[in-house]
Design a protein around this motif. Structure first.
Motif, mmCIF file in Angstrom:
data_model
loop_
_atom_site.group_PDB
_atom_site.id
_atom_site.type_symbol
_atom_site.label_atom_id
_atom_site.label_comp_id
_atom_site.label_asym_id
_atom_site.label_seq_id
_atom_site.Cartn_x
_atom_site.Cartn_y
_atom_site.Cartn_z
ATOM 1 N N ASN A 41 0.814 -1.209 0.000
ATOM 2 C CA ASN A 41 0.000 0.000 0.000
ATOM 3 C C ASN A 41 0.848 1.260 0.000
ATOM 4 O O ASN A 41 0.358 2.348 -0.255
ATOM 5 C CB ASN A 41 -0.952 0.001 1.190
ATOM 6 N N ALA B 68 -3.298 -2.078 -6.007
ATOM 7 C CA ALA B 68 -3.427 -1.018 -5.009
ATOM 8 C C ALA B 68 -2.649 0.218 -5.424
ATOM 9 O O ALA B 68 -1.668 0.134 -6.160
ATOM 10 C CB ALA B 68 -2.933 -1.509 -3.657
ATOM 11 N N GLY B 131 -7.575 -2.797 -1.952
ATOM 12 C CA GLY B 131 -7.311 -2.370 -3.319
ATOM 13 C C GLY B 131 -8.528 -2.627 -4.168
ATOM 14 O O GLY B 131 -9.637 -2.740 -3.666
#
Lengths: 104, 145
Positions: A41, B68, B131
Motif C-alpha cells: 500500500n 493497489a 485495493g
C-alpha cells in the motif's frame, strides 16, 4: 462440464434446460495474506496474495455451481456470469450463476 | 518531539511512495503495451453471439488482478477529495488494472489454443481498505478450420 458466457454451446445441440444454477462463497480477506499488503500500500502495484485468494474464491464458487448443475443432470452451463461484492469489512462474496443445460 | 518523528516518517513514506510507485507504474504500462501487441491476434468481442456455427469448441476463461495505489497517490487523492473533481491518479490505476486482467484472460485463452474470445465481460469491485479487483472473463472458442 462445458461452460460458456454465450447462450449456446458450439457444435452441440441443447436438448434440455434445467434453469438457473448458482454458486457462492464468502471469504475472509485477512487470512495470512496481509503481511505484505501493508507494504504494497506504500509502493502500490499488484497484491499477488489477494489476486490468488480471489481466484481461489472464484474457483470455489464455480465448483459449487457445477455441483448443482451435475445434480440436475446437466452437462453444460451457458450464459455464465460472475459478481463480486463486499459483504462486510474484511469479507468478500463471489457469486457465479448461469443456466444449466443438457447438450448432445 | 513525537510530532517531528511522525512528520519525518510521513515524509519518508510519501517519498518512497512517489518514487517506487511511479517507477512501478511506468514499468507496468510498458509491459502492458508489449503484451497487448503480442496477443493482438486474439480477437475479443463483447457483443451478443447468437450464431455459434463458425466455432467448434468453447471454454470459459478469466483473468483477474488485485491492485493497489501507492502512498503518495493516496495522499494526493485525499487532498483532491476535498475540492472534488477528477482524480487522475486513480484513473490510471483503474486503467492498468483493467488492461492487466484482459491480458491475463487472453493468456489463459492462448494456453488452451483459442482463436477468439466471445462475450467478454469486465468487472471491478473495491476490496475495502486493500485495493481494487479487476476481473475479465469470456468464452474462448476455436474456429472451424
Amino acid at each position: 462440464m462445458i461452460m460458456t458466457t454465450v447462450e449456446a454451446v458450439p457444435d452441440k445441440k441443447i436438448v434440455a434446460h434445467f434453469g438457473i444454477v448458482t454458486g457462492s462463497t464468502v471469504r475472509s480477506k485477512h487470512f495470512g495474506r496481509d503481511i505484505f499488503a501493508g507494504l504494497k500500500n506504500i509502493i502500490g502495484g499488484e497484491l499477488k496474495g489477494y489476486t490468488e485468494l480471489m481466484e481461489e474464491t472464484r474457483d470455489e464458487a464455480t465448483e459449487r455451481m457445477v455441483a448443482q448443475a451435475t445434480k440436475l443432470g446437466a452437462n453444460a452451463i451457458i450464459g455464465v456470469r460472475y459478481a463480486t461484492s463486499d459483504v462486510a469489512p474484511g469479507a468478500a462474496e463471489v457469486f457465479a450463476y448461469g443456466t444449466a443445460v443438457k447438450v448432445e | 518531539m513525537e510530532a517531528v518523528v511522525q512528520l519525518i516518517v510521513f515524509a519518508i513514506l510519501l517519498i518512497i511512495g512517489f518514487f517506487f510507485g511511479s517507477n512501478r507504474e511506468k514499468k507496468h504500462f510498458k509491459s502492458i503495451l508489449e503484451r497487448q501487441k503480442k496477443y493482438a491476434h486474439i480477437a475479443t468481442r463483447t457483443d451478443k453471439i447468437r450464431d455459434v456455427s463458425p466455432y467448434t469448441e468453447a471454454m470459459l476463461v478469466s483473468g483477474s488482478v488485485v491492485i493497489a495505489s501507492d502512498y503518495f497517490k493516496n495522499f494526493l487523492a485525499s487532498i483532491k477529495n476535498i475540492f472534488g473533481g477528477r482524480l487522475n491518479s486513480y484513473e490510471s490505476l483503474m486503467d492498468r488494472g483493467r488492461r492487466e486482467s484482459m491480458i491475463r484472460m487472453k493468456e489463459a485463452a492462448i494456453k488452451w489454443g483459442a482463436d477468439e474470445i466471445l462475450e467478454v465481460r469486465i468487472e471491478s469491485s473495491a476490496l475495502d481498505a486493500i485495493g481494487i479487483e479487476m476481473l475479465a472473463y469470456g468464452t474462448a472458442v476455436k474456429r472451424r478450420k
